[in-house]
Scaffold this active site. Structure first.
Site, PDB file in Angstrom:
ATOM      1  N   SER A 119       0.606  -1.256   0.003  1.00  0.00           N
ATOM      2  CA  SER A 119      -0.092   0.021   0.145  1.00  0.00           C
ATOM      3  C   SER A 119       0.875   1.416   0.134  1.00  0.00           C
ATOM      4  O   SER A 119       0.237   2.541  -0.195  1.00  0.00           O
ATOM      5  CB  SER A 119      -0.907  -0.063   1.206  1.00  0.00           C
ATOM      6  OG  SER A 119      -1.487  -1.176   1.478  1.00  0.00           O
ATOM      7  N   HIS A 140      -1.832  -2.987  -7.007  1.00  0.00           N
ATOM      8  CA  HIS A 140      -2.429  -2.496  -5.617  1.00  0.00           C
ATOM      9  C   HIS A 140      -3.995  -2.662  -5.843  1.00  0.00           C
ATOM     10  O   HIS A 140      -4.650  -1.541  -6.569  1.00  0.00           O
ATOM     11  CB  HIS A 140      -2.036  -1.085  -5.043  1.00  0.00           C
ATOM     12  CG  HIS A 140      -2.362  -0.483  -4.096  1.00  0.00           C
ATOM     13  ND1 HIS A 140      -2.781   0.557  -3.685  1.00  0.00           N
ATOM     14  CD2 HIS A 140      -2.579  -1.223  -2.729  1.00  0.00           C
ATOM     15  CE1 HIS A 140      -3.244   0.751  -2.267  1.00  0.00           C
ATOM     16  NE2 HIS A 140      -3.170  -0.443  -1.871  1.00  0.00           N
ATOM     17  N   GLU A 152      -4.285   0.125  -8.812  1.00  0.00           N
ATOM     18  CA  GLU A 152      -3.386   0.838  -9.138  1.00  0.00           C
ATOM     19  C   GLU A 152      -2.213   0.072  -9.680  1.00  0.00           C
ATOM     20  O   GLU A 152      -1.686  -0.876  -8.938  1.00  0.00           O
ATOM     21  CB  GLU A 152      -2.759   1.841  -7.931  1.00  0.00           C
ATOM     22  CG  GLU A 152      -3.495   2.938  -7.561  1.00  0.00           C
ATOM     23  CD  GLU A 152      -3.101   3.568  -6.303  1.00  0.00           C
ATOM     24  OE1 GLU A 152      -2.882   4.912  -6.422  1.00  0.00           O
ATOM     25  OE2 GLU A 152      -2.884   3.088  -5.240  1.00  0.00           O
ATOM     26  N   ASN A 190      -3.566   6.149  -1.798  1.00  0.00           N
ATOM     27  CA  ASN A 190      -3.409   6.254  -0.358  1.00  0.00           C
ATOM     28  C   ASN A 190      -2.970   7.403   0.257  1.00  0.00           C
ATOM     29  O   ASN A 190      -2.812   7.963   1.482  1.00  0.00           O
ATOM     30  CB  ASN A 190      -2.510   4.793   0.176  1.00  0.00           C
ATOM     31  CG  ASN A 190      -3.290   3.780   0.235  1.00  0.00           C
ATOM     32  OD1 ASN A 190      -4.729   3.927   0.201  1.00  0.00           O
ATOM     33  ND2 ASN A 190      -2.719   2.540   0.351  1.00  0.00           N
TER      34      ASN A 190
HETATM   35  N1  CAA Z   1     -16.586  -9.891  -0.321  1.00  0.00           N
HETATM   36  C1  CAA Z   1     -16.047  -9.082   0.883  1.00  0.00           C
HETATM   37  N2  CAA Z   1     -16.489  -8.121   1.568  1.00  0.00           N
HETATM   38  C2  CAA Z   1     -17.769  -7.626   1.330  1.00  0.00           C
HETATM   39  C3  CAA Z   1     -18.412  -8.186   0.455  1.00  0.00           C
HETATM   40  C4  CAA Z   1     -17.825  -9.245  -0.301  1.00  0.00           C
HETATM   41  N3  CAA Z   1     -18.537  -9.954  -1.304  1.00  0.00           N
HETATM   42  N4  CAA Z   1     -19.871  -7.785   0.409  1.00  0.00           N
HETATM   43  C5  CAA Z   1     -19.598  -6.914   1.450  1.00  0.00           C
HETATM   44  N5  CAA Z   1     -18.541  -6.796   1.989  1.00  0.00           N
HETATM   45  C6  CAA Z   1     -18.070  -5.852   3.159  1.00  0.00           C
HETATM   46  C7  CAA Z   1     -17.740  -5.121   4.276  1.00  0.00           C
HETATM   47  O1  CAA Z   1     -16.695  -5.172   4.906  1.00  0.00           O
HETATM   48  C8  CAA Z   1     -19.129  -4.835   5.025  1.00  0.00           C
HETATM   49  O2  CAA Z   1     -19.120  -5.909   5.945  1.00  0.00           O
HETATM   50  P1  CAA Z   1     -20.142  -6.601   6.875  1.00  0.00           P
HETATM   51  O3  CAA Z   1     -21.639  -6.453   6.277  1.00  0.00           O
HETATM   52  O4  CAA Z   1     -19.802  -7.855   7.244  1.00  0.00           O
HETATM   53  O5  CAA Z   1     -20.577  -5.603   8.223  1.00  0.00           O
HETATM   54  C9  CAA Z   1     -20.233  -5.138   4.075  1.00  0.00           C
HETATM   55  O6  CAA Z   1     -19.029  -4.965   2.846  1.00  0.00           O
HETATM   56  C10 CAA Z   1     -21.281  -4.151   3.902  1.00  0.00           C
HETATM   57  O7  CAA Z   1     -21.846  -4.860   2.915  1.00  0.00           O
HETATM   58  P2  CAA Z   1     -23.118  -4.244   2.147  1.00  0.00           P
HETATM   59  O8  CAA Z   1     -23.618  -5.400   1.246  1.00  0.00           O
HETATM   60  O9  CAA Z   1     -24.041  -3.842   3.249  1.00  0.00           O
HETATM   61  O10 CAA Z   1     -22.326  -3.001   1.497  1.00  0.00           O
HETATM   62  P3  CAA Z   1     -22.256  -2.840  -0.040  1.00  0.00           P
HETATM   63  O11 CAA Z   1     -21.981  -3.911  -0.644  1.00  0.00           O
HETATM   64  O12 CAA Z   1     -23.339  -1.682  -0.445  1.00  0.00           O
HETATM   65  O13 CAA Z   1     -21.056  -1.672   0.161  1.00  0.00           O
HETATM   66  C11 CAA Z   1     -18.750  -1.478   0.169  1.00  0.00           C
HETATM   67  C12 CAA Z   1     -19.719  -2.400   0.563  1.00  0.00           C
HETATM   68  C13 CAA Z   1     -18.605  -1.354  -1.219  1.00  0.00           C
HETATM   69  C14 CAA Z   1     -17.344  -1.993   0.690  1.00  0.00           C
HETATM   70  C15 CAA Z   1     -18.952  -0.004   0.541  1.00  0.00           C
HETATM   71  O14 CAA Z   1     -19.048   0.003   1.929  1.00  0.00           O
HETATM   72  C16 CAA Z   1     -17.722   0.970   0.372  1.00  0.00           C
HETATM   73  O15 CAA Z   1     -17.578   1.380  -0.604  1.00  0.00           O
HETATM   74  N6  CAA Z   1     -16.850   1.165   1.499  1.00  0.00           N
HETATM   75  C17 CAA Z   1     -15.570   1.931   1.137  1.00  0.00           C
HETATM   76  C18 CAA Z   1     -14.449   1.095   0.844  1.00  0.00           C
HETATM   77  C19 CAA Z   1     -13.157   1.631   0.508  1.00  0.00           C
HETATM   78  O16 CAA Z   1     -13.169   2.925   0.474  1.00  0.00           O
HETATM   79  N7  CAA Z   1     -12.204   0.876   0.405  1.00  0.00           N
HETATM   80  C20 CAA Z   1     -10.939   1.308  -0.204  1.00  0.00           C
HETATM   81  C21 CAA Z   1     -10.106   1.335   1.390  1.00  0.00           C
HETATM   82  S1  CAA Z   1      -8.417   1.578   0.960  1.00  0.00           S
HETATM   83  C22 CAA Z   1      -7.843   0.457   0.483  1.00  0.00           C
HETATM   84  O17 CAA Z   1      -8.001  -0.410   0.306  1.00  0.00           O
HETATM   85  C23 CAA Z   1      -6.282   0.905   0.034  1.00  0.00           C
HETATM   86  C24 CAA Z   1      -5.308   0.421   0.936  1.00  0.00           C
HETATM   87  O18 CAA Z   1      -4.303   0.014   0.592  1.00  0.00           O
HETATM   88  C25 CAA Z   1      -5.375   0.712   2.558  1.00  0.00           C
END
Ligand code: CAA
Length: 285
Positions: A119, A140, A152, A190
């Site tokens: 990351s 990434h 990325e 990031n």
């Molecule tokens: N596989 C894995 N995780 C899943 C999933 C799947 N098929 N489906 C959903 N999730 C997970 C989440 O962690 C959360 O967990 P819980 O339900 O267990 O509490 C769940 O998503 C929420 O599920 P929903 O179905 O209610 O939500 P959604 O599908 O509408 O949206 C999301 C989920 C797309 C992740 C949305 O919450 C979102 O866009 N979040 C922001 C994510 C983000 O910004 N990610 C970038 C992080 S930065 C990064 O990754 C870079 C780094 O190097 C640090």
């Protein structure tokens, strides 16, 4: 240079997510971790993630079994000799990544591409320790990999255009949108995202608002899908801290100093969703 099979090192959150994306796109996948327990945990999370996609009618039961059938597991680096791309997706720790990449370098075929899902760590630096730096690149993924559309692709100073081309083609086959980025700490996303998350911890620490109100503020005020503190819990607070420490060290600029509140939570072992507790508490499954 065509990628047909993918070895993934690390069956944790990112590793099993990348394995799922690769196998769903039709690649043969070899998932490697230190022991069978880590591999089993990773496969269980992957299976659970596929079930969620079935529930959302994004895929069906047959596609799930086809995806799982493409994934093999191993604890032996020597087995990576058969794959055309290796993606290292271990803990965000430079010494651990360097040690893994050195072992990978010794066993892969001479035509293989080696990538890191780091990351924040310099791809030029990691690539320079590889015997074929022109075949070393950053790939990434974002968390959770099955749901996030971006990859990325990071060029080290010595990465060849052919390596880039092969990886961009793979990203497209995976149904992702790739962007090409030059190696620099944190790359693009990031570099911008983590200082925002770190600032949210300063705001919390200063008692300016509750965690819920900080997150609601950023969700409704900026149209972010989740707030910065909930996102930190999703990424892992240890990973957030490790990334800020890399920026602080590499840029030598105090604007990147990690929030003491974040440091404190990590010291307590409150690492986010993966430990059942971070800024928020989660049900342990
Ligand atoms: N596989 C894995 N995780 C899943 C999933 C799947 N098929 N489906 C959903 N999730 C997970 C989440 O962690 C959360 O967990 P819980 O339900 O267990 O509490 C769940 O998503 C929420 O599920 P929903 O179905 O209610 O939500 P959604 O599908 O509408 O949206 C999301 C989920 C797309 C992740 C949305 O919450 C979102 O866009 N979040 C922001 C994510 C983000 O910004 N990610 C970038 C992080 S930065 C990064 O990754 C870079 C780094 O190097 C640090």
């Amino acid at each position: 240079m065509t990628i047909t099979s993918i070895g993934i090192i690390g069956a944790g959150t990112m590793g099993n997510g990348i394995a799922q994306v690769a196998a769903s796109a039709g690649y043969d996948v070899l998932l490697l971790d230190v022991n069978d327990a880590a591999l089993e945990k990773g496969l269980a999370a992957l299976s659970n993630s596929l079930d969620r996609l079935i529930k959302k009618e994004v895929m069906n039961v047959e596609q799930k079994s086809q995806t799982l059938a493409r994934i093999k597991t191993t604890t032996h680096y020597a087995d990576l000799a058969q794959v055309s791309l290796v993606i290292e997706a271990a803990t965000e720790n430079q010494a651990i990544k360097e040690s893994i990449l050195q072992q990978v370098d010794q066993v892969v075929s001479k035509d293989a591409i080696i990538a890191s899902n780091t990351s924040s760590i310099s791809i030029t630096h990691l690539g320079s320790r590889n015997s074929r730096p022109e075949r070393f690149i950053g790939i990434h993924f974002f968390n959770p990999p099955p749901l996030m559309a971006l990859i990325e692709v990071i060029m080290g100073k010595q990465t060849s255009p052919e390596t880039l081309k092969a990886v961009l083609a793979m990203a497209t086959r995976m149904g992702k949108e790739p962007i090409t980025v030059q190696s620099s700490p944190g790359f693009v996303v990031n570099r911008i995202l983590l200082p925002m998350i770190n600032e949210a911890f300063f705001v919390l620490h200063e008692g300016i608002a509750s965690p819920e109100d900080i997150d609601t503020g950023m969700k409704l005020g900026c149209n972010h899908p989740i707030g910065p503190l909930a996102l930190a819990d999703l990424i892992g607070l240890d990973t957030c801290l490790a990334i800020m420490e890399v920026y602080h060290k590499e840029f030598k600029d105090d604007k990147y100093r990690p929030s003491p509140y974040l440091i404190d939570l990590v010291a307590k072992g409150h690492l986010g969703r993966k430990t059942g507790r971070g800024v928020y508490a989660y049900d342990k499954k």
